[in-house]
Design a protein around this motif. Structure first.
Motif, PDB file in Angstrom:
ATOM      1  N   ALA A 106      17.543  -0.020  37.243  1.00 24.65           N
ATOM      2  CA  ALA A 106      16.688   0.631  36.247  1.00 24.65           C
ATOM      3  C   ALA A 106      15.292   0.860  36.801  1.00 24.65           C
ATOM      4  O   ALA A 106      14.697   1.933  36.609  1.00 24.65           O
ATOM      5  CB  ALA A 106      16.628  -0.217  34.979  1.00 24.65           C
ATOM      6  N   ALA A 107      14.758  -0.145  37.497  1.00 25.71           N
ATOM      7  CA  ALA A 107      13.418  -0.003  38.080  1.00 25.71           C
ATOM      8  C   ALA A 107      13.390   1.110  39.126  1.00 25.71           C
ATOM      9  O   ALA A 107      12.406   1.857  39.222  1.00 25.71           O
ATOM     10  CB  ALA A 107      12.986  -1.325  38.711  1.00 25.71           C
ATOM     11  N   GLU A 108      14.459   1.244  39.887  1.00 23.87           N
ATOM     12  CA  GLU A 108      14.527   2.295  40.901  1.00 23.87           C
ATOM     13  C   GLU A 108      14.473   3.678  40.249  1.00 23.87           C
ATOM     14  O   GLU A 108      13.787   4.585  40.742  1.00 23.87           O
ATOM     15  CB  GLU A 108      15.814   2.140  41.712  1.00 23.87           C
ATOM     16  N   LEU A 109      15.157   3.837  39.142  1.00 23.38           N
ATOM     17  CA  LEU A 109      15.137   5.132  38.449  1.00 23.38           C
ATOM     18  C   LEU A 109      13.758   5.415  37.866  1.00 23.38           C
ATOM     19  O   LEU A 109      13.234   6.525  38.002  1.00 23.38           O
ATOM     20  CB  LEU A 109      16.198   5.158  37.351  1.00 23.38           C
ATOM     21  N   VAL A 110      13.156   4.426  37.224  1.00 25.14           N
ATOM     22  CA  VAL A 110      11.814   4.625  36.660  1.00 25.14           C
ATOM     23  C   VAL A 110      10.826   4.980  37.762  1.00 25.14           C
ATOM     24  O   VAL A 110      10.000   5.895  37.615  1.00 25.14           O
ATOM     25  CB  VAL A 110      11.365   3.368  35.891  1.00 25.14           C
ATOM     26  N   ASP A 111      10.903   4.277  38.897  1.00 19.92           N
ATOM     27  CA  ASP A 111      10.002   4.566  40.011  1.00 19.92           C
ATOM     28  C   ASP A 111      10.220   5.988  40.538  1.00 19.92           C
ATOM     29  O   ASP A 111       9.254   6.679  40.898  1.00 19.92           O
ATOM     30  CB  ASP A 111      10.222   3.562  41.142  1.00 19.92           C
ATOM     31  N   ALA A 112      11.472   6.422  40.594  1.00 23.63           N
ATOM     32  CA  ALA A 112      11.758   7.771  41.087  1.00 23.63           C
ATOM     33  C   ALA A 112      11.173   8.829  40.156  1.00 23.63           C
ATOM     34  O   ALA A 112      10.598   9.826  40.616  1.00 23.63           O
ATOM     35  CB  ALA A 112      13.268   7.965  41.231  1.00 23.63           C
ATOM     36  N   ILE A 113      11.302   8.612  38.865  1.00 29.21           N
ATOM     37  CA  ILE A 113      10.752   9.554  37.883  1.00 29.21           C
ATOM     38  C   ILE A 113       9.234   9.590  37.992  1.00 29.21           C
ATOM     39  O   ILE A 113       8.615  10.666  38.009  1.00 29.21           O
ATOM     40  CB  ILE A 113      11.171   9.159  36.454  1.00 29.21           C
ATOM     41  N   GLU A 114       8.611   8.417  38.075  1.00 29.61           N
ATOM     42  CA  GLU A 114       7.157   8.363  38.163  1.00 29.61           C
ATOM     43  C   GLU A 114       6.658   8.974  39.471  1.00 29.61           C
ATOM     44  O   GLU A 114       5.640   9.679  39.492  1.00 29.61           O
ATOM     45  CB  GLU A 114       6.684   6.916  38.040  1.00 29.61           C
ATOM     46  N   GLY A 115       7.378   8.727  40.564  1.00 28.76           N
ATOM     47  CA  GLY A 115       6.954   9.240  41.858  1.00 28.76           C
ATOM     48  C   GLY A 115       7.118  10.747  41.981  1.00 28.76           C
ATOM     49  O   GLY A 115       6.270  11.432  42.567  1.00 28.76           O
ATOM     50  N   THR A 116       8.199  11.260  41.419  1.00 26.86           N
ATOM     51  CA  THR A 116       8.480  12.697  41.493  1.00 26.86           C
ATOM     52  C   THR A 116       7.701  13.465  40.442  1.00 26.86           C
ATOM     53  O   THR A 116       7.281  14.602  40.658  1.00 26.86           O
ATOM     54  CB  THR A 116       9.993  12.950  41.312  1.00 26.86           C
ATOM     55  N   GLY A 117       7.517  12.823  39.288  1.00 30.70           N
ATOM     56  CA  GLY A 117       6.861  13.460  38.151  1.00 30.70           C
ATOM     57  C   GLY A 117       7.892  13.834  37.107  1.00 30.70           C
ATOM     58  O   GLY A 117       8.880  14.521  37.435  1.00 30.70           O
TER      59      GLY A 117
END
Length: 275
Positions: A106-117
């Motif tokens: 879950a943290a990996e997905l949240v980080d990907a969304i935040e990093g990509t926008g």
């Protein structure tokens, strides 16, 4: 009021102050329900059958969520669409490692969304859409599978009303989207001649939904109590229980739903929206 096209949920008819959930709220919900799934699964035999997903064992449920989060994160981060993981071929490892496995995904997905926008346009199976699509999709997939784990364990399942309502809205959007019938041919049976179903949350000021079965496909609109009461069949229950009923985790009777009007319309809907 102009009827929305199939595949569109007309949020403009919602009461004032009801807005689509933002990325921060979706991320919070994803963390909560991922942790809830982990807690419900703790201490159970990995081979325990999941009664609401008859072909799955508990290890399949955990493996599916753990891999789905990572699959979506990779897609958002790299733009590459890998093979969708097969839950029955995904081994999540020893049960004592499941909580970390789930939370890290879950943290990996949240980080990907935040990093990509959240607004970055990425691939989805409905065509190019903002990356936040995958955060919303994974949240609602996770929350329903949290319910599966809770039902398997015989423990309570709770979900915030705004998240449950958004899960219902998303489900209606996905099933009425152009091309959805190619993934789920049974959805073609939901075409109709103007028959209507009203979904009315019994808790708080949440808006309900009116589903209209048209010849070209069904459409859904947010609606207040007067509109849901005017439908051919109205189903009233707390929004959590409406979600469990619509995802067939609970029968209408188990959900404590009050049904007024043509019960056969509801039964037909439930029979043809099972995934």
């Amino acid at each position: 009021m102009t009827a929305p096209e199939p595949g569109r949920l007309d949020l403009g008819t919602a009461p004032p102050g009801v807005e689509p959930l933002d990325a921060a709220r979706l991320a919070e919900g994803l963390r909560v329900h991922t942790a809830g799934l982990a807690d419900a699964a703790a201490g159970l035999d990995p081979a325990t059958p999941v009664p609401t997903c008859p072909e799955w064992r508990l290890r399949d449920l955990v493996g599916h969520i753990a891999q789905a989060h990572r699959w979506a994160a990779t897609l958002v981060r790299t733009g590459e669409v890998g093979d969708v993981p097969d839950a029955t071929r995904t081994e999540p490892g020893p049960p004592d490692a499941w909580p970390d496995l789930l939370r890290e995904g879950a943290a990996e997905l949240v980080d990907a969304i935040e990093g990509t926008g959240p607004g970055t346009v990425v691939f989805t199976y409905l065509g190019p859409r903002p990356a936040v699509f995958w955060l919303r999709r994974m949240l609602h997939d996770t929350s329903v599978h949290h319910a599966d784990a809770a039902i398997t364990a015989g423990v309570p399942f709770a979900i915030a009303p705004d998240l449950a309502a958004d899960a219902i809205s998303e489900g209606l959007e996905l099933m009425s989207a152009p091309g959805a019938e190619s993934f789920k041919p049974d959805l073609a049976a939901l075409r109709g001649r103007g028959e209507t179903l009203g979904l009315r949350p019994a808790d708080g000021p949440l808006p309900g939904w009116v589903i209209t079965r048209a010849p070209e496909g069904f459409r859904a609109e947010h609606a207040g109590p007067a509109a849901t009461a005017a439908a051919d069949v109205e189903i009233t229950a707390p929004v959590r229980d409406l979600l469990l009923m619509l995802t067939r985790r609970r029968s209408p009777e188990e959900a404590g739903a009050a049904i007024t009007g043509d019960r056969a319309l509801l039964d037909h809907w439930l029979a043809h929206t099972a995934f």
